[in-house]
Design an enzyme around this catalytic site. Structure first.
Site, short mmCIF file in Angstrom:
data_model
loop_
_atom_site.label_atom_id
_atom_site.label_comp_id
_atom_site.label_asym_id
_atom_site.label_seq_id
_atom_site.Cartn_x
_atom_site.Cartn_y
_atom_site.Cartn_z
N ASP A 106 -34.35 -28.37 40.66
CA ASP A 106 -33.27 -27.65 41.33
C ASP A 106 -33.68 -26.19 41.47
OD1 ASP A 106 -31.16 -29.44 41.98
OD2 ASP A 106 -30.70 -29.64 39.86
N ARG A 114 -34.75 -22.27 37.68
CA ARG A 114 -35.02 -23.13 36.52
C ARG A 114 -36.09 -22.55 35.59
NH1 ARG A 114 -30.81 -24.72 37.02
NH2 ARG A 114 -30.01 -26.81 37.43
N ARG A 186 -23.05 -21.20 45.95
CA ARG A 186 -24.29 -21.96 46.20
C ARG A 186 -24.46 -22.23 47.68
NH1 ARG A 186 -23.55 -27.22 42.85
NH2 ARG A 186 -25.72 -27.60 43.48
N LYS A 216 -28.94 -30.53 50.70
CA LYS A 216 -27.91 -31.20 49.92
C LYS A 216 -26.55 -30.53 50.18
CE LYS A 216 -29.17 -28.50 45.78
NZ LYS A 216 -29.65 -28.56 44.40
N HIS A 217 -25.46 -31.26 50.02
CA HIS A 217 -25.27 -32.61 49.52
C HIS A 217 -24.64 -33.43 50.64
CE1 HIS A 217 -25.08 -29.77 46.12
NE2 HIS A 217 -25.68 -30.72 45.41
N HIS A 229 -19.30 -33.76 39.08
CA HIS A 229 -19.90 -34.04 37.78
C HIS A 229 -18.89 -34.72 36.85
CE1 HIS A 229 -22.55 -30.81 39.29
NE2 HIS A 229 -23.47 -31.44 38.61
N ASP A 302 -27.84 -38.01 44.47
CA ASP A 302 -27.55 -36.96 43.51
C ASP A 302 -27.66 -37.59 42.13
OD1 ASP A 302 -26.87 -34.55 42.39
OD2 ASP A 302 -25.03 -34.28 43.55
#
Length: 586
Positions: A106, A114, A186, A216-217, A229, A302
């Site tokens: 990611d 990351r 984001r 994405k997404h 999530h 995902d």
């Protein structure tokens, strides 16, 4: 001197036929023929792995080894760690694997998303890392496709140097719901055309420099107030609305040559006719994406351990349904063995054809061939220092940050500040307890001018009594600056401030003392306290964004950002233009 004539050109050498054993087909096709069913299914799996140090014989090291040697996975999604540690770990795993591993991460805000931010807790010392950019909404505020391309370029170069081939970026969700707890900053913004323009430029920047971009997404996660999530969001809009808003940026990216797409764990009843997640819906992944949009690249699910899918289906069944729907890669299966066995059993029972598995495996192998893994899978650790986190890349991140700062309100015309060194200035930082760097760069930027800067740090559990003490001190200051580090956190289900923090900002705004509120994250917080006099957003709570906000407040840089989304009554494109100070100050 006589000119050459065609008769002077020597004849072409005689072409010799290839040897009898020569196979002119691509490496991916030749490799596919050698694989057993179990090996093919392994290629579909992409489990999650932490980028930490895992010594020989440790539980973490043995788990990583088992992924490659026992489960024969086709790839890894690598998570947080230092660049050198991650690269060394990936080199080790590549050496264990019969076939090269396709590595993803990611990286929607650069490789530093990351591979940066490692802090030695006892000393609070930052240990360095890859280049971290502000969130994509900062690019939306800059409005510059050239900067989007540059961010993609830098991300690709650093990712490949570390050993990552597939950055999961850019986010092409249109954030048209201020209550969205999972997308928010984001996204590039709320205007589908602008999201498409910036997204396509980002894709080209990534792919022109050796990476495979992953939009994405799909088919669009922007218009939801539920965190996938945790549970399954339902998007109740018409297909016509989807075409004009959610799908438009993805179409632009496909036209730009997009290499991969990640699905969304959402349901769109208008398209699926049921509460089926898009990840498991043939109407979305096959009929819409493959057939109508003519997308031929890789389709990643995902994360399959997210509540929107994992709570609704048995783990082996979820993997089978994703493949039936049209996915190629099963990302982060919560039970790797169950996912592999589920697909193998589905083929043996006749539910899935082996030909269907072959189509996905061939795409995966072709992606590996596209990035040259059949020739070279190990990265040069010595070369990383010349690529990752270098000064020229940090300059691009600073440019994005500087051009993104957006001032929505300045009722008392405080900006740029006078910058009197002896002024009593109070900086109050709201951050999570584990956000060790939150506010550090911002306060350092203020302290360059305000030598007597006072600071206070508050967090979600701070009591009303403590806020009242801070408010009492603020009443004796020439200026109070409140910085709010409220961003998207996985599975938090919220991008809101606690009630006591909102009360504090409201009371500060109603006092006669000058104040400034800076959003380092969720820009929509202004709707909680519209009485604030001066409000600006820097989109992210990272060092370059914090420094940009301090420089903007003090007039070291011009303020040029424009809101890429509607915020608390302000429209897309709103934002005050404030010139930098001249040499003589204000």
């Amino acid at each position: 001197t006589p000119q050459n004539t065609y008769s002077d050109i020597p004849p072409a050498p005689t072409a010799h036929p290839p040897p009898p054993h020569y196979d002119a087909r691509a490496w991916a096709e030749r490799t596919l023929e050698t694989l057993t069913l179990e090996e093919k299914v392994g290629q579909l799996m992409m489990p999650w792995l932490l980028g930490d140090f895992a010594p020989e014989g440790s539980a973490a090291g043995e788990r990583a080894r088992a992924m490659v040697e026992e489960h024969q996975v086709g790839g890894i999604i690598i998570s947080v760690g230092s660049p050198t540690e991650v690269a060394a770990k990936l080199n080790w795993l590549q050496s264990l694997s019969d076939l090269p591993l396709l590595v993803s991460a990611d990286l929607e805000a650069g490789a530093g998303f990351r591979f940066d931010g490692v802090v030695h807790a006892p000393t609070n010392i930052w240990l360095g890392g890859a280049t971290r950019f502000p969130a994509l909404m900062a690019l939306g505020a800059s409005g510059d496709p050239g900067l989007a391309y540059e961010m993609g370029r830098v991300t690709a170069l650093e990712a490949r140097a570390i050993g990552v081939h597939v950055p999961f970026a850019p986010v092409l969700d249109v954030n048209n719901n201020p209550e969205n707890p999972v997308i928010n900053v984001r996204s590039f913004g709320e205007d589908p055309e602008q999201v498409g323009l910036l997204g396509a430029a980002f894709v080209r920047g990534l792919q022109d420099h050796g990476a495979i971009a992953t939009a994405k997404h799909f088919p669009g996660h922007g218009d939801t107030g539920v965190d996938s999530h945790i549970s399954l969001p339902v998007i109740r809009v018409s297909r016509e609305r989807m075409d004009s808003v959610e799908l438009l940026p993805f179409r632009r990216a496909v036209e730009a040559g997009l290499g991969a797409i990640m699905t969304a764990h959402i349901t769109v009843p208008e398209m699926t006719g049921a509460r089926t997640p898009a990840t498991l819906a043939p109407a979305v992944l096959t009929e819409l994406l493959r057939d109508e949009m003519r997308f031929g690249g890789l389709v990643f699910t995902d994360a399959m351990d997210m509540g929107a899918v994992d709570r609704l289906y048995e783990r082996g069944e979820a993997a089978v349904r994703a493949l039936e729907a049209g996915a190629d890669v099963i990302l982060m299966p919560p039970d790797l063995e169950a996912a592999r066995n589920g697909i193998v059993e589905a083929v043996r029972s006749g539910r899935l054809s082996e030909e269907r598995v072959d189509r996905s495996v061939l795409r995966i192998l072709a992606a590996k061939e596209r990035v040259g893994l059949q020739r070279q899978r190990i990265v040069d650790l010595d070369r990383m220092r010349a690529v990752v986190g270098v000064r020229s890349h940090l300059a691009v991140a600073r440019e994005v940050a500087n051009r993104s700062v957006t001032v929505l309100k300045d009722e008392r015309e405080l900006l740029p500040l006078l910058g009197t060194p002896t002024a009593n200035v109070y900086s109050v930082t709201y951050r999570r307890p584990n956000d060790l760097r939150g506010g550090r760069a911002f306060n350092a930027g203020l302290r360059q001018t305000y030598r007597r800067l006072r600071t206070a740090y508050v967090e979600p559990e701070t009591t009303r009594e403590e806020y009242d003490r801070i408010l009492s001190r603020a009443r004796g200051m020439n200026l109070t600056v409140v910085s709010l580090h409220v961003g998207v956190r996985t599975a938090s289900g919220s991008v809101a401030l606690p009630e006591e923090a909102v009360r504090f900002v409201k009371m500060l705004a109603r006092s006669p003392r000058p104040h400034i509120v800076v959003a380092f994250g969720n820009p929509y917080l202004l709707s909680e306290f519209p009485e604030v006099g001066t409000y600006l957003t820097a989109w992210s709570g990272i060092p370059v964004a914090e420094r940009a906000a301090a420089d903007a407040i003090l007039g070291r840089i011009a303020v040029t950002g424009k809101a890429p989304t509607r915020i608390a009554g302000f429209e897309i494109g709103d934002g005050l233009m404030i010139e930098a100070k001249g040499d003589n100050g204000r």
